[in-house]
Design an enzyme around this catalytic site. Structure first.
Site, mmCIF file in Angstrom:
data_model
loop_
_atom_site.group_PDB
_atom_site.id
_atom_site.type_symbol
_atom_site.label_atom_id
_atom_site.label_comp_id
_atom_site.label_asym_id
_atom_site.label_seq_id
_atom_site.Cartn_x
_atom_site.Cartn_y
_atom_site.Cartn_z
ATOM 1 N N ARG A 106 47.945 48.025 38.400
ATOM 2 C CA ARG A 106 46.601 48.352 37.887
ATOM 3 C C ARG A 106 46.290 49.759 38.371
ATOM 4 O O ARG A 106 46.218 50.027 39.569
ATOM 5 C CB ARG A 106 45.552 47.372 38.406
ATOM 6 C CG ARG A 106 44.142 47.905 38.205
ATOM 7 C CD ARG A 106 43.063 46.887 38.459
ATOM 8 N NE ARG A 106 43.015 45.914 37.394
ATOM 9 C CZ ARG A 106 41.964 45.114 37.162
ATOM 10 N NH1 ARG A 106 40.901 45.177 37.943
ATOM 11 N NH2 ARG A 106 41.982 44.254 36.176
ATOM 12 N N HIS A 133 44.155 46.778 28.509
ATOM 13 C CA HIS A 133 44.125 45.638 29.433
ATOM 14 C C HIS A 133 44.801 44.445 28.731
ATOM 15 O O HIS A 133 44.154 43.470 28.363
ATOM 16 C CB HIS A 133 42.680 45.319 29.817
ATOM 17 C CG HIS A 133 42.526 44.452 31.030
ATOM 18 N ND1 HIS A 133 43.606 43.995 31.769
ATOM 19 C CD2 HIS A 133 41.413 43.932 31.636
ATOM 20 C CE1 HIS A 133 43.154 43.246 32.770
ATOM 21 N NE2 HIS A 133 41.839 43.199 32.706
ATOM 22 N N GLN A 136 44.565 40.579 29.878
ATOM 23 C CA GLN A 136 43.259 39.980 29.595
ATOM 24 C C GLN A 136 43.162 39.599 28.117
ATOM 25 O O GLN A 136 42.745 38.491 27.785
ATOM 26 C CB GLN A 136 42.143 40.974 29.962
ATOM 27 C CG GLN A 136 40.751 40.459 29.662
ATOM 28 C CD GLN A 136 40.315 39.337 30.602
ATOM 29 O OE1 GLN A 136 40.292 39.523 31.808
ATOM 30 N NE2 GLN A 136 39.968 38.183 30.058
ATOM 31 N N ASP A 228 32.010 43.728 27.203
ATOM 32 C CA ASP A 228 32.526 44.203 28.492
ATOM 33 C C ASP A 228 31.490 45.188 29.044
ATOM 34 O O ASP A 228 30.572 45.613 28.327
ATOM 35 C CB ASP A 228 33.894 44.876 28.265
ATOM 36 C CG ASP A 228 34.580 45.331 29.551
ATOM 37 O OD1 ASP A 228 34.168 44.880 30.645
ATOM 38 O OD2 ASP A 228 35.527 46.145 29.478
ATOM 39 N N CYS A 268 35.212 39.544 29.787
ATOM 40 C CA CYS A 268 36.371 39.595 30.695
ATOM 41 C C CYS A 268 35.951 39.516 32.164
ATOM 42 O O CYS A 268 36.782 39.189 33.009
ATOM 43 C CB CYS A 268 37.186 40.852 30.429
ATOM 44 S SG CYS A 268 36.260 42.372 30.648
ATOM 45 N N ARG A 296 43.449 33.354 32.911
ATOM 46 C CA ARG A 296 44.259 34.492 33.381
ATOM 47 C C ARG A 296 45.463 33.960 34.152
ATOM 48 O O ARG A 296 46.578 34.461 34.034
ATOM 49 C CB ARG A 296 43.433 35.407 34.313
ATOM 50 C CG ARG A 296 42.312 36.171 33.652
ATOM 51 C CD ARG A 296 42.796 37.219 32.689
ATOM 52 N NE ARG A 296 43.620 38.248 33.296
ATOM 53 C CZ ARG A 296 43.165 39.287 34.002
ATOM 54 N NH1 ARG A 296 41.879 39.448 34.198
ATOM 55 N NH2 ARG A 296 43.999 40.193 34.499
HETATM 56 N N1 NVA Z 1 36.570 47.856 31.106
HETATM 57 C C1 NVA Z 1 36.535 47.354 32.453
HETATM 58 C C2 NVA Z 1 37.317 46.084 32.557
HETATM 59 C C3 NVA Z 1 37.333 45.444 33.924
HETATM 60 C C4 NVA Z 1 38.163 44.211 33.980
HETATM 61 C C5 NVA Z 1 37.082 48.406 33.402
HETATM 62 O O1 NVA Z 1 38.086 49.061 33.056
HETATM 63 O O2 NVA Z 1 36.510 48.598 34.472
HETATM 64 N N1 CP Z 2 38.805 40.834 34.082
HETATM 65 C C1 CP Z 2 39.446 41.415 35.113
HETATM 66 O O1 CP Z 2 40.495 42.045 34.950
HETATM 67 O O2 CP Z 2 38.849 41.218 36.322
HETATM 68 P P1 CP Z 2 39.194 41.935 37.706
HETATM 69 O O3 CP Z 2 38.785 43.376 37.558
HETATM 70 O O4 CP Z 2 38.390 41.202 38.724
HETATM 71 O O5 CP Z 2 40.664 41.832 37.959
#
Ligand code: NVA
Ligand code: CP
Length: 313
Positions: A106, A133, A136, A228, A268, A296
């Site tokens: 990540r 992502h 997800q 989101d 999400c 997940r």
């Molecule tokens: N769009 C959000 C998703 C978090 C799971 C981010 O990138 O922070």
């Molecule tokens: N939805 C998701 O990816 O959550 P986290 O940021 O907690 O991993």
């Protein structure tokens, strides 16, 4: 199906059949776990999990899932590894390839994940970048399938920022034959190149993928409402402006009323109640958000087992 030893960086790279296999194996592994049946497809294997951004669900689901598959997950972050001190991605890739069996990452830049995969000789799984992502969105398809039984021909309306989540949902919907409308204001619409690629993918399954500024128009006949956060990780400096610009793009009961009466609501997570979704909808009967979060675990176990197991699933 040939997912063994591949990477999972974007749903765009997967065939329609590979997406179907992931959903199928997810259901099998979920059932095995619930029935207490052993499913140690990755016994003796090790997964390195690299985090340059915060996480609750991704970390816990990958770590728990890999452990349930009989393997050993290792959590690394910028503060406690050499990655944060600037060790090149291509070096990290080659070192980890000599020690572990797979990498989940990540991070901010999507290009670094592509570079990691280029230099790694083991599977690389994208656990979120600024662009995508995928784990997800695959989970979301699985959750919709569980609730609605059929994906093809359903309509998903995504409301809000045309971000990494919107991009991966467009690719996922295209591959499973679901129609998707991304309702976002000007300046926050998804990357046109991603929209174009998703539309090409959609042509293979008969799905339609479109972008719409008018949220009410987009919501008509929706089977699934999705949203989101307005401000994703890394965009904190723009928070005030985003709150203003995205203010109307909220899932609330008025918007829900425009969809089908049995429409489901997904997010999400983490959610900001009172911003992209109301408390009432979040806690209401149409929300399947915590089923989605649980899934997940099951879907990523399927992904890891398909990419890394020596056994047939
Ligand atoms: N769009 C959000 C998703 C978090 C799971 C981010 O990138 O922070
Ligand atoms: N939805 C998701 O990816 O959550 P986290 O940021 O907690 O991993």
């Amino acid at each position: 199906m040939g997912l063994k030893n591949k990477d999972l960086i974007s749903i765009h790279d997967l065939s329609v059949g590979e997406v179907a296999t992931i959903l199928d194996v997810s259901a099998k592994l979920k059932r095995k776990l619930k029935q207490g049946e052993s499913h140690e497809y990755l016994k003796g294997k090790t997964l390195a999990m690299l985090f340059s951004k915060a996480s609750t669900r991704t970390r816990v689901s990958f770590e728990t899932g890999f452990h349930q598959l009989g393997g050993h997950p290792i959590y690394l972050n910028d503060a406690t590894s050499q990655i944060g001190r600037g060790e090149p991605v291509r070096d990290t890739a080659r070192v980890l390839s000599r020690m572990v069996d797979g990498i989940m990452i990540r991070t901010f830049s999507h290009e670094s994940v592509i570079e990691l995969a280029k230099y790694a000789t083991i599977p690389v799984i994208n656990g979120l970048t600024d662009l995508l992502h995928p784990c997800q969105a695959l989970t979301d398809m699985f959750t919709i399938l569980e609730h609605k039984e059929v994906l093809k021909g359903r309509k998903l309306v995504y409301v809000g920022d045309g971000n990494n989540m919107a991009h991966s949902l467009m690719f996922a919907c295209a591959k499973v034959g679901m129609n998707m409308v991304c309702a976002s204001p000007r300046g926050y619409q998804p990357n046109p190149e991603i929209v174009r690629e998703a539309q090409e993918d959609a042509a293979l399954t008969g799905a339609t993928i479109s972008v719409e500024e008018d949220m009410q128009k987009a919501a008509k006949g929706a089977d699934v409402f999705y949203t989101d956060v307005w401000t994703s990780m890394g965009e904190e400096a723009e928070k005030a402006k985003r709150q203003q610009d995205l203010h109307d793009y909220q899932i609330n009961k008025e918007l829900l009323a425009l969809g089908r009466s049995d429409a489901m609501v997904l997010h999400c997570l983490p959610a900001h109640r009172g911003e992209e979704i109301t408390e009432e909808v979040m806690e209401g009967p149409q929300a399947a958000i915590f089923d989605q979060a649980e899934n997940r675990l099951h879907v990523q176990k399927a992904i890891m087992a398909l990419l890394m197991s020596d056994e047939r699933l």
